[in-house]
Design a protein around this motif. Structure first.
Motif, PDB file in Angstrom:
ATOM      1  N   TYR A 133     -27.464  28.613 -12.158  1.00 48.67           N
ATOM      2  CA  TYR A 133     -27.133  30.021 -12.358  1.00 48.67           C
ATOM      3  C   TYR A 133     -28.333  30.830 -12.824  1.00 48.67           C
ATOM      4  CZ  TYR A 133     -22.389  28.561 -11.672  1.00 48.67           C
ATOM      5  OH  TYR A 133     -21.252  28.042 -11.127  1.00 48.67           O
ATOM      6  N   GLY A 134     -29.323  30.178 -13.400  1.00 47.04           N
ATOM      7  CA  GLY A 134     -30.513  30.876 -13.858  1.00 47.04           C
ATOM      8  C   GLY A 134     -31.649  30.835 -12.867  1.00 47.04           C
ATOM      9  N   GLY A 135     -31.569  29.905 -11.901  1.00 46.31           N
ATOM     10  CA  GLY A 135     -32.581  29.835 -10.866  1.00 46.31           C
ATOM     11  C   GLY A 135     -33.818  29.043 -11.228  1.00 46.31           C
ATOM     12  N   ASP A 136     -33.824  28.359 -12.375  1.00 44.89           N
ATOM     13  CA  ASP A 136     -34.996  27.576 -12.750  1.00 44.89           C
ATOM     14  C   ASP A 136     -35.123  26.348 -11.839  1.00 44.89           C
ATOM     15  OD1 ASP A 136     -35.124  29.419 -14.751  1.00 44.89           O
ATOM     16  OD2 ASP A 136     -35.277  27.970 -16.378  1.00 44.89           O
ATOM     17  N   THR A 137     -36.341  25.983 -11.539  1.00 43.74           N
ATOM     18  CA  THR A 137     -36.608  24.802 -10.718  1.00 43.74           C
ATOM     19  C   THR A 137     -36.629  23.571 -11.612  1.00 43.74           C
ATOM     20  OG1 THR A 137     -38.997  24.942 -10.991  1.00 43.74           O
ATOM     21  CG2 THR A 137     -38.029  26.173  -9.129  1.00 43.74           C
ATOM     22  N   TYR A 138     -36.585  22.390 -10.989  1.00 50.62           N
ATOM     23  CA  TYR A 138     -36.682  21.152 -11.755  1.00 50.62           C
ATOM     24  C   TYR A 138     -37.971  21.125 -12.574  1.00 50.62           C
ATOM     25  CZ  TYR A 138     -32.817  19.071  -9.089  1.00 50.62           C
ATOM     26  OH  TYR A 138     -31.608  18.791  -8.537  1.00 50.62           O
ATOM     27  N   ASN A 139     -39.070  21.560 -11.971  1.00 50.48           N
ATOM     28  CA  ASN A 139     -40.353  21.577 -12.683  1.00 50.48           C
ATOM     29  C   ASN A 139     -40.282  22.452 -13.926  1.00 50.48           C
ATOM     30  OD1 ASN A 139     -41.814  19.860 -11.018  1.00 50.48           O
ATOM     31  ND2 ASN A 139     -42.444  21.501  -9.654  1.00 50.48           N
ATOM     32  N   LEU A 149     -40.788  15.108 -14.878  1.00 47.47           N
ATOM     33  CA  LEU A 149     -40.005  15.665 -13.781  1.00 47.47           C
ATOM     34  C   LEU A 149     -38.917  14.691 -13.326  1.00 47.47           C
ATOM     35  CD1 LEU A 149     -39.483  17.866 -11.648  1.00 47.47           C
ATOM     36  CD2 LEU A 149     -41.281  16.813 -10.262  1.00 47.47           C
ATOM     37  N   GLY A 150     -39.253  13.432 -13.158  1.00 49.74           N
ATOM     38  CA  GLY A 150     -38.274  12.433 -12.724  1.00 49.74           C
ATOM     39  C   GLY A 150     -37.114  12.304 -13.693  1.00 49.74           C
ATOM     40  N   THR A 151     -37.400  12.399 -14.978  1.00 48.21           N
ATOM     41  CA  THR A 151     -36.345  12.343 -15.994  1.00 48.21           C
ATOM     42  C   THR A 151     -35.394  13.516 -15.838  1.00 48.21           C
ATOM     43  OG1 THR A 151     -37.843  11.213 -17.523  1.00 48.21           O
ATOM     44  CG2 THR A 151     -35.906  12.301 -18.489  1.00 48.21           C
ATOM     45  N   MET A 152     -35.964  14.706 -15.599  1.00 46.91           N
ATOM     46  CA  MET A 152     -35.119  15.895 -15.441  1.00 46.91           C
ATOM     47  C   MET A 152     -34.251  15.769 -14.195  1.00 46.91           C
ATOM     48  SD  MET A 152     -33.936  18.673 -16.572  1.00 46.91           S
ATOM     49  CE  MET A 152     -34.988  18.762 -18.011  1.00 46.91           C
ATOM     50  N   SER A 154     -33.197  13.061 -12.791  1.00 42.92           N
ATOM     51  CA  SER A 154     -32.164  12.060 -13.064  1.00 42.92           C
ATOM     52  C   SER A 154     -31.078  12.616 -13.963  1.00 42.92           C
ATOM     53  CB  SER A 154     -32.782  10.823 -13.728  1.00 42.92           C
ATOM     54  OG  SER A 154     -33.672  10.190 -12.854  1.00 42.92           O
ATOM     55  N   LEU A 155     -31.468  13.360 -14.987  1.00 44.15           N
ATOM     56  CA  LEU A 155     -30.508  13.976 -15.904  1.00 44.15           C
ATOM     57  C   LEU A 155     -29.544  14.886 -15.147  1.00 44.15           C
ATOM     58  CD1 LEU A 155     -29.958  14.632 -19.087  1.00 44.15           C
ATOM     59  CD2 LEU A 155     -31.197  16.717 -18.519  1.00 44.15           C
ATOM     60  N   ILE A 156     -30.084  15.733 -14.299  1.00 44.86           N
ATOM     61  CA  ILE A 156     -29.239  16.663 -13.548  1.00 44.86           C
ATOM     62  C   ILE A 156     -28.401  15.912 -12.519  1.00 44.86           C
ATOM     63  CG2 ILE A 156     -29.283  18.583 -11.896  1.00 44.86           C
ATOM     64  CD1 ILE A 156     -31.558  19.769 -13.572  1.00 44.86           C
ATOM     65  N   ARG A 157     -28.980  14.955 -11.850  1.00 45.00           N
ATOM     66  CA  ARG A 157     -28.219  14.185 -10.854  1.00 45.00           C
ATOM     67  C   ARG A 157     -27.034  13.468 -11.497  1.00 45.00           C
ATOM     68  NH1 ARG A 157     -27.677  12.047  -6.054  1.00 45.00           N
ATOM     69  NH2 ARG A 157     -27.357   9.829  -5.709  1.00 45.00           N
ATOM     70  N   ARG A 158     -27.272  12.809 -12.629  1.00 48.44           N
ATOM     71  CA  ARG A 158     -26.164  12.128 -13.315  1.00 48.44           C
ATOM     72  C   ARG A 158     -25.112  13.132 -13.772  1.00 48.44           C
ATOM     73  NH1 ARG A 158     -30.485   9.263 -15.571  1.00 48.44           N
ATOM     74  NH2 ARG A 158     -30.289  10.482 -17.490  1.00 48.44           N
ATOM     75  N   GLY A 159     -25.560  14.270 -14.254  1.00 44.81           N
ATOM     76  CA  GLY A 159     -24.623  15.316 -14.681  1.00 44.81           C
ATOM     77  C   GLY A 159     -23.791  15.832 -13.523  1.00 44.81           C
TER      78      GLY A 159
END
Length: 169
Positions: A133-139, A149-152, A154-159
């Motif tokens: 909703y905010g438009g921020d990229t994974y980076n 980056l990989g941790t982020m 994974s965090l979003i994918r699991r969520g």
């Protein structure tokens, strides 16, 4: 619009242009680039109107998703050269209509989504909402959170997998 009705396109544009421009401007922080992306969004919508599936999303959610994705693509394409200024000023874009998240909260699906989001841990919920909703990229999210980056990702994918499971039950 799927039948080539230009009046339908005009009606959609008049009802949504300010909101979608706000999405583009918030992500790009450059008026000219946001205007170009907005034009591209409506060309895409015109050409792909027949692919809209009301069972998957509301019209404004579908449009906002296209705008968000196009703006992120443009931002990546342009790189850091025009993004020297902070994007805080984009929050003040004049638009009195509810944003995509507020519109979602008005429906039963939104209630279910909100309940499922509340079931996530705070960090995961914030990152997912900020990304979608905010438009921020994974980076950007990884940098803000101070994680690789990989941790982020994974965090979003699991969520998102937990959200999907929650919403399908």
């Amino acid at each position: 619009m799927a039948d080539g009705d230009r009046q339908a396109l005009r009606a959609v544009y008049e009802r949504t242009a300010a909101k979608l421009f706000g999405v583009c401007l918030r992500i790009l922080d450059n008026r000219e680039e946001a205007e170009d992306v907005l034009q591209d969004v409506y060309l895409t919508v015109w050409n792909r109107a027949d692919s809209f599936d009301p069972a998957r999303a509301s019209p404004i959610t579908w449009l906002a998703t296209i705008a968000r994705n196009r703006a992120i693509d443009r931002r990546r394409q342009l790189g850091p050269r025009i993004f020297d200024r902070p994007v805080d000023g984009a929050v003040d874009v004049a638009d009195e209509t509810p944003d995509a998240l507020a519109l979602l909260h008005r429906s039963d699906d939104a209630r279910r989504l909100a309940e499922c989001l509340d079931g996530l841990d705070g960090r995961t919920r914030v990152m997912i909402v900020t990304a979608f909703y905010g438009g921020d990229t994974y980076n950007e999210l990884a940098e803000t959170a101070g994680v690789p980056l990989g941790t982020m990702k994974s965090l979003i994918r699991r969520g998102l997998m937990r959200l999907k499971e929650c919403l399908s039950s």
